[in-house]
Design an enzyme around this catalytic site. Sequence first.
Site, PDB file in Angstrom:
ATOM      1  N   THR A 239       0.827  -1.219   0.000  1.00 49.64           N
ATOM      2  CA  THR A 239       0.000   0.000   0.000  1.00 49.64           C
ATOM      3  C   THR A 239       0.855   1.260   0.000  1.00 49.64           C
ATOM      4  OG1 THR A 239      -1.954  -0.963   1.019  1.00 49.64           O
ATOM      5  CG2 THR A 239      -1.592   1.373   1.422  1.00 49.64           C
TER       6      THR A 239
ATOM      7  N   THR B  22       5.651  11.244   7.201  1.00 49.40           N
ATOM      8  CA  THR B  22       5.742  11.233   8.662  1.00 49.40           C
ATOM      9  C   THR B  22       7.152  11.599   9.130  1.00 49.40           C
ATOM     10  OG1 THR B  22       5.822   9.691  10.533  1.00 49.40           O
ATOM     11  CG2 THR B  22       6.043   8.717   8.381  1.00 49.40           C
ATOM     12  N   ASP B  23       7.247  12.120  10.354  1.00 52.79           N
ATOM     13  CA  ASP B  23       8.576  12.410  10.914  1.00 52.79           C
ATOM     14  C   ASP B  23       9.366  11.125  11.174  1.00 52.79           C
ATOM     15  OD1 ASP B  23       7.122  11.458  13.095  1.00 52.79           O
ATOM     16  OD2 ASP B  23       7.607  13.129  14.434  1.00 52.79           O
ATOM     17  N   GLU B  24       8.659   9.969  11.151  1.00 52.93           N
ATOM     18  CA  GLU B  24       9.349   8.710  11.454  1.00 52.93           C
ATOM     19  C   GLU B  24      10.384   8.332  10.394  1.00 52.93           C
ATOM     20  OE1 GLU B  24       6.968   5.596  13.189  1.00 52.93           O
ATOM     21  OE2 GLU B  24       5.467   7.028  13.866  1.00 52.93           O
TER      22      GLU B  24
ATOM     23  N   TYR C 262       7.248   0.031   8.901  1.00 54.17           N
ATOM     24  CA  TYR C 262       6.333   1.154   8.584  1.00 54.17           C
ATOM     25  C   TYR C 262       7.113   2.365   8.100  1.00 54.17           C
ATOM     26  CZ  TYR C 262       3.650   5.427   9.463  1.00 54.17           C
ATOM     27  OH  TYR C 262       3.073   6.673   9.337  1.00 54.17           O
TER      28      TYR C 262
ATOM     29  N   LYS D   6       7.266   4.252   4.348  1.00 59.79           N
ATOM     30  CA  LYS D   6       6.924   5.670   4.123  1.00 59.79           C
ATOM     31  C   LYS D   6       8.124   6.403   3.502  1.00 59.79           C
ATOM     32  CE  LYS D   6       3.623   7.585   5.180  1.00 59.79           C
ATOM     33  NZ  LYS D   6       2.338   7.796   4.454  1.00 59.79           N
TER      34      LYS D   6
ATOM     35  N   TYR E  85       4.778   0.529  26.964  1.00 59.20           N
ATOM     36  CA  TYR E  85       5.959  -0.194  26.489  1.00 59.20           C
ATOM     37  C   TYR E  85       7.208   0.262  27.249  1.00 59.20           C
ATOM     38  CZ  TYR E  85       3.105  -1.256  22.316  1.00 59.20           C
ATOM     39  OH  TYR E  85       2.114  -1.670  21.457  1.00 59.20           O
TER      40      TYR E  85
ATOM     41  N   ARG F 229       7.372  11.588  22.171  1.00 55.52           N
ATOM     42  CA  ARG F 229       6.739  11.907  20.895  1.00 55.52           C
ATOM     43  C   ARG F 229       6.361  13.389  20.910  1.00 55.52           C
ATOM     44  NH1 ARG F 229       8.914   7.827  20.042  1.00 55.52           N
ATOM     45  NH2 ARG F 229       8.100   5.900  19.145  1.00 55.52           N
TER      46      ARG F 229
HETATM   47  P1  NAD Z   1      -5.296   5.472   9.571  1.00 56.07           P
HETATM   48  O1  NAD Z   1      -4.684   4.124   9.725  1.00 56.07           O
HETATM   49  O2  NAD Z   1      -6.247   5.960  10.609  1.00 56.07           O
HETATM   50  O3  NAD Z   1      -6.074   5.558   8.167  1.00 56.07           O
HETATM   51  C1  NAD Z   1      -5.542   5.039   6.967  1.00 56.07           C
HETATM   52  C2  NAD Z   1      -6.675   4.959   5.955  1.00 56.07           C
HETATM   53  O4  NAD Z   1      -6.126   4.472   4.725  1.00 56.07           O
HETATM   54  C3  NAD Z   1      -7.801   3.992   6.357  1.00 56.07           C
HETATM   55  O5  NAD Z   1      -9.055   4.591   6.143  1.00 56.07           O
HETATM   56  C4  NAD Z   1      -7.591   2.812   5.418  1.00 56.07           C
HETATM   57  O6  NAD Z   1      -8.793   2.126   5.104  1.00 56.07           O
HETATM   58  C5  NAD Z   1      -6.980   3.484   4.198  1.00 56.07           C
HETATM   59  N1  NAD Z   1      -6.206   2.545   3.374  1.00 56.07           N
HETATM   60  C6  NAD Z   1      -5.248   1.678   3.799  1.00 56.07           C
HETATM   61  N2  NAD Z   1      -4.770   0.963   2.758  1.00 56.07           N
HETATM   62  C7  NAD Z   1      -5.421   1.418   1.650  1.00 56.07           C
HETATM   63  C8  NAD Z   1      -5.357   1.085   0.272  1.00 56.07           C
HETATM   64  N3  NAD Z   1      -4.515   0.122  -0.187  1.00 56.07           N
HETATM   65  N4  NAD Z   1      -6.149   1.756  -0.587  1.00 56.07           N
HETATM   66  C9  NAD Z   1      -7.006   2.718  -0.136  1.00 56.07           C
HETATM   67  N5  NAD Z   1      -7.119   3.046   1.143  1.00 56.07           N
HETATM   68  C10 NAD Z   1      -6.335   2.416   2.034  1.00 56.07           C
HETATM   69  O7  NAD Z   1      -4.076   6.466   9.401  1.00 56.07           O
HETATM   70  P2  NAD Z   1      -3.872   7.993   9.844  1.00 56.07           P
HETATM   71  O8  NAD Z   1      -3.339   8.021  11.215  1.00 56.07           O
HETATM   72  O9  NAD Z   1      -5.092   8.747   9.496  1.00 56.07           O
HETATM   73  O10 NAD Z   1      -2.686   8.399   8.871  1.00 56.07           O
HETATM   74  C11 NAD Z   1      -2.934   8.987   7.596  1.00 56.07           C
HETATM   75  C12 NAD Z   1      -1.623   9.328   6.938  1.00 56.07           C
HETATM   76  O11 NAD Z   1      -0.881  10.229   7.767  1.00 56.07           O
HETATM   77  C13 NAD Z   1      -0.703   8.136   6.712  1.00 56.07           C
HETATM   78  O12 NAD Z   1      -0.086   8.264   5.451  1.00 56.07           O
HETATM   79  C14 NAD Z   1       0.328   8.230   7.835  1.00 56.07           C
HETATM   80  O13 NAD Z   1       1.551   7.665   7.439  1.00 56.07           O
HETATM   81  C15 NAD Z   1       0.432   9.729   7.998  1.00 56.07           C
HETATM   82  N6  NAD Z   1       0.827  10.197   9.335  1.00 56.07           N
HETATM   83  C16 NAD Z   1       0.124   9.820  10.451  1.00 56.07           C
HETATM   84  C17 NAD Z   1       0.474  10.341  11.693  1.00 56.07           C
HETATM   85  C18 NAD Z   1      -0.305   9.983  12.942  1.00 56.07           C
HETATM   86  O14 NAD Z   1       0.084  10.385  14.047  1.00 56.07           O
HETATM   87  N7  NAD Z   1      -1.413   9.264  12.858  1.00 56.07           N
HETATM   88  C19 NAD Z   1       1.563  11.219  11.813  1.00 56.07           C
HETATM   89  C20 NAD Z   1       2.256  11.595  10.652  1.00 56.07           C
HETATM   90  C21 NAD Z   1       1.873  11.077   9.424  1.00 56.07           C
HETATM   91  P1  TYD Z   2       1.785   4.972  18.548  1.00 61.89           P
HETATM   92  O1  TYD Z   2       0.502   5.674  18.885  1.00 61.89           O
HETATM   93  O2  TYD Z   2       1.738   3.576  18.050  1.00 61.89           O
HETATM   94  O3  TYD Z   2       2.551   5.933  17.514  1.00 61.89           O
HETATM   95  P2  TYD Z   2       4.083   5.831  16.947  1.00 61.89           P
HETATM   96  O4  TYD Z   2       4.694   4.558  17.360  1.00 61.89           O
HETATM   97  O5  TYD Z   2       3.859   5.897  15.475  1.00 61.89           O
HETATM   98  O6  TYD Z   2       4.762   7.029  17.510  1.00 61.89           O
HETATM   99  O7  TYD Z   2       2.718   4.996  19.830  1.00 61.89           O
HETATM  100  C1  TYD Z   2       3.102   6.212  20.451  1.00 61.89           C
HETATM  101  C2  TYD Z   2       4.076   5.853  21.556  1.00 61.89           C
HETATM  102  O8  TYD Z   2       3.372   5.113  22.577  1.00 61.89           O
HETATM  103  C3  TYD Z   2       5.219   4.965  21.123  1.00 61.89           C
HETATM  104  O9  TYD Z   2       6.406   5.348  21.786  1.00 61.89           O
HETATM  105  C4  TYD Z   2       4.818   3.570  21.563  1.00 61.89           C
HETATM  106  C5  TYD Z   2       3.978   3.837  22.801  1.00 61.89           C
HETATM  107  N1  TYD Z   2       2.897   2.857  23.055  1.00 61.89           N
HETATM  108  C6  TYD Z   2       2.789   2.235  24.311  1.00 61.89           C
HETATM  109  O10 TYD Z   2       3.592   2.494  25.233  1.00 61.89           O
HETATM  110  N2  TYD Z   2       1.787   1.339  24.506  1.00 61.89           N
HETATM  111  C7  TYD Z   2       0.886   1.008  23.524  1.00 61.89           C
HETATM  112  O11 TYD Z   2      -0.013   0.160  23.752  1.00 61.89           O
HETATM  113  C8  TYD Z   2       0.987   1.674  22.256  1.00 61.89           C
HETATM  114  C9  TYD Z   2       0.039   1.372  21.136  1.00 61.89           C
HETATM  115  C10 TYD Z   2       2.015   2.601  22.067  1.00 61.89           C
END
Ligand code: NAD
Ligand code: TYD
Length: 342
Positions: A100, A125-127, A153, A157, A210, A217
């Site tokens: 994906t 993402t910043d990751e 992941y 990205k 964890y 973060r």
């Molecule tokens: P999310 O997991 O909540 O949503 C992802 C969406 O993408 C879902 O609705 C899913 O059904 C859809 N999807 C997955 N695979 C697909 C495919 N093959 N075709 C069409 N749709 C598909 O994710 P999110 O947290 O809303 O993140 C959105 C974007 O932002 C991502 O690209 C993520 O890398 C980026 N991002 C997220 C964060 C965060 O903190 N959540 C931070 C920085 C960047």
């Molecule tokens: P997460 O929300 O999965 O975002 P990301 O790993 O992309 O930053 O996790 C945020 C932080 O919280 C990360 O350091 C892992 C930690 N974490 C826990 O300690 N326990 C949990 O159950 C989850 C899901 C995350």
Amino acid sequence: MRMLVTGGAGFIGANFVFYMLREYQDISIICVDKLTYAGNLSTLESVMDDNRFEFVKMDICDREGIYGLFEEKKPDVVVNFAAETHVDRSITDPDVFLRTNIMGTCVLMDACREYGNIRFHQISTDEVYGDLPLDRPDLMFTEETPIHTSSPYSSSKASADLLVLAYYRTYNLPVTISRCSNNYGPYQFPEKLIPLMIANATADRPLPVYGQGLNVRDWLYVDDHCAAVDLIIRDGMIGEVYNIGGHNEMRNIDIVKLILKKLGKSEDLITYVTDRKGHDLRYAIDPEKIHKELGWLPSVRFEDGIEKTIDWYIDNREWWEKIINGEYKEYYRKMYGSVENK
Ligand code: NAD
Ligand code: TYD
């Protein structure tokens, strides 16, 4: 403007759809989402009847389907939120992340090339920068920080980002990329830290932290991310990367304690569990470029944002209870089985 938003049934994509429909009268949004476990059509309920909005269930890797959609809808701009997003899932099952996050981005950009060199924005993402040490608070990620990923992941990205920049250089596709820090707010899937802890605390279930909870973060309220993306699409420099973050670094354990306090629950619910493999220590974004070039600044203070978010989860129990009682139950059992009954 005709905007194609992918991943709009997920957390940030849906909030972006709401944001754009609120901000612009003369917009039409086509939302493409595969509706994986993370996509939820009920999230989009409030806009389904809006004649500026249309939902299409489709996989972004489905080249034929995507090309057909571009041919029919003729979007002016594509914003790609669609992705597999959970680090823990990428550790147990990397395949779908590569498919994906990399191939899907490739298909979308090929369609952009095929149907008129369409403007493309990649949500990254910043990751992709890897992590920073805990004892060097002076260090932050800038757009010049080398890519140095830790998880499947973040690697997927980062691969997509490289491909996006290659499409700019090779084909002159008008692209931009944004790399945001951790988002929080309404409609985030309850596998992620903040909604998971709110849901568990509400039900007096153990809160799985964890390691020692010392990882840091940089948290940003989701609407501030949406506003930044909107600005980049309108005024960003083509071919450029923009970091987005609000200088709001927090240790996981402090977030968990804050949630417990707001909900009036005991810290005895905190359960330290085995650390995530390859767990990134600290993320911190330097948002100077987007501030200087585009005038973006976050508008929601963390104290207010987290309060609003907790209230939202309390007021919208039905939304997340349906999720945690569905197929997610099996994931939770596999992932956290040993901490089910404290
Ligand atoms: P999310 O997991 O909540 O949503 C992802 C969406 O993408 C879902 O609705 C899913 O059904 C859809 N999807 C997955 N695979 C697909 C495919 N093959 N075709 C069409 N749709 C598909 O994710 P999110 O947290 O809303 O993140 C959105 C974007 O932002 C991502 O690209 C993520 O890398 C980026 N991002 C997220 C964060 C965060 O903190 N959540 C931070 C920085 C960047
Ligand atoms: P997460 O929300 O999965 O975002 P990301 O790993 O992309 O930053 O996790 C945020 C932080 O919280 C990360 O350091 C892992 C930690 N974490 C826990 O300690 N326990 C949990 O159950 C989850 C899901 C995350």
